[in-house]
Write an enzyme that holds these catalytic residues in place. Sequence first.
Site, PDB file in Angstrom:
ATOM      1  CB  SER A   1      47.389  47.316  48.579  1.00 51.29           C
ATOM      2  OG  SER A   1      46.957  48.660  48.596  1.00 51.29           O
TER       3      SER A   1
ATOM      4  CG  HIS B   1      36.277  49.521  41.158  1.00 49.21           C
ATOM      5  ND1 HIS B   1      36.749  50.604  41.851  1.00 49.21           N
ATOM      6  CD2 HIS B   1      37.277  48.607  41.147  1.00 49.21           C
ATOM      7  CE1 HIS B   1      37.999  50.352  42.233  1.00 49.21           C
ATOM      8  NE2 HIS B   1      38.340  49.159  41.814  1.00 49.21           N
TER       9      HIS B   1
ATOM     10  CG  ASN C   1      40.443  48.099  37.490  1.00 45.36           C
ATOM     11  OD1 ASN C   1      40.395  48.750  36.445  1.00 45.36           O
ATOM     12  ND2 ASN C   1      39.791  48.446  38.583  1.00 45.36           N
TER      13      ASN C   1
ATOM     14  CD  GLU D   1      39.271  53.341  41.959  1.00 52.44           C
ATOM     15  OE1 GLU D   1      39.266  53.146  40.725  1.00 52.44           O
ATOM     16  OE2 GLU D   1      40.219  52.988  42.696  1.00 52.44           O
TER      17      GLU D   1
ATOM     18  CD  GLU E   1      38.849  45.725  44.098  1.00 47.09           C
ATOM     19  OE1 GLU E   1      39.926  45.393  43.596  1.00 47.09           O
ATOM     20  OE2 GLU E   1      38.224  46.725  43.725  1.00 47.09           O
TER      21      GLU E   1
ATOM     22  N   GLY F   1      44.663  51.097  46.567  1.00 45.75           N
ATOM     23  CA  GLY F   1      45.607  52.147  46.205  1.00 45.75           C
ATOM     24  C   GLY F   1      46.309  52.775  47.396  1.00 45.75           C
TER      25      GLY F   1
ATOM     26  CE  LYS G   1      42.036  50.725  40.523  1.00 51.80           C
ATOM     27  NZ  LYS G   1      42.128  51.107  41.923  1.00 51.80           N
TER      28      LYS G   1
HETATM   29  P1  13P Z   1      45.177  48.593  43.863  1.00 50.49           P
HETATM   30  O1  13P Z   1      45.678  47.220  43.518  1.00 50.49           O
HETATM   31  O2  13P Z   1      45.896  49.693  43.127  1.00 50.49           O
HETATM   32  O3  13P Z   1      45.085  48.811  45.340  1.00 50.49           O
HETATM   33  O4  13P Z   1      43.671  48.676  43.304  1.00 50.49           O
HETATM   34  C1  13P Z   1      42.787  47.683  43.620  1.00 50.49           C
HETATM   35  C2  13P Z   1      41.604  47.842  42.761  1.00 50.49           C
HETATM   36  O5  13P Z   1      40.837  48.761  42.920  1.00 50.49           O
HETATM   37  C3  13P Z   1      41.387  46.855  41.680  1.00 50.49           C
HETATM   38  O6  13P Z   1      40.106  46.966  41.168  1.00 50.49           O
END
Ligand code: 13P
Length: 245
Positions: free
Chosen positions: A201, A91, A6, A93, A159, A165, A8
């Site tokens: 992470s 997601h 992903n 976010e 997640e 993150g 983003k």
């Molecule tokens: P990170 O791997 O940067 O923590 O992000 C996880 C994520 O949101 C994948 O969709």
Amino acid sequence: MLFVANWKMYGSASQLLAYCERLLPQLEQCPHTVVLCPPYPLLAQAVMLCAGSGAAVGAQNCHWAREGAFTGEVSPFLLAETGASWVIVGHSERRQLFGESDDTAAARAQAAQEAGLNVVFCVGETLAQRQAGETFAVLEKQTALLGKLDPERLVVAYEPVWAIGTGHNATPEQVAEAHAFILGRLEGLTGQGVPVLYGGSVKPQNAGELLSTPGVAGALVGGASLDAASFYAIMQAAPATGAKG
Ligand code: 13P
């Protein structure tokens, strides 16, 4: 196992080209299923670059309608036309920053499947919810509508929001417990097993332990997926099951 990158809101056309030149030749020897999810404007380029390789392409969201007056939204049917075959839905976010709900996430997922796409449906609790002992209640609510989906084209990604993150991944015990709960829940709702990915992470250094945890069918990777070498190193850390998928 399944590995989903992903990106983003990161990346560029030149970065995607260099990334694919580096990653795709390595996938010829790779037993895993790999999906690259760059931002929308890079999807068609990603499909072209990945053609004939071991990687598929996915989007990071979609709308629930085929078309309409929805400025800024993207139809899953149009995504399918680009050659993308996957989409990430729900997601955290999207839920936290853009007000998406369990209802709209389920509607997006349903429309995506109608368009022929495979869905990665994200769930996970916040730190406050975990500390309040609400993790399972949250997961139960977030998965409540998944019985409407075709389990053959559904993958769930656990997640935990506090692990995204932040550099703080969930422990194998926390992952095993959440995955067992989600697996049981999905089995009850759909009548069959649905793969559950871990995300939050994931890095080359912790991937071996996380991917060996019972109930983990692969990873949804954010930051570490932006670098071809680290994304590939995560895949290489997977236990050797031999099976593709
Ligand atoms: P990170 O791997 O940067 O923590 O992000 C996880 C994520 O949101 C994948 O969709």
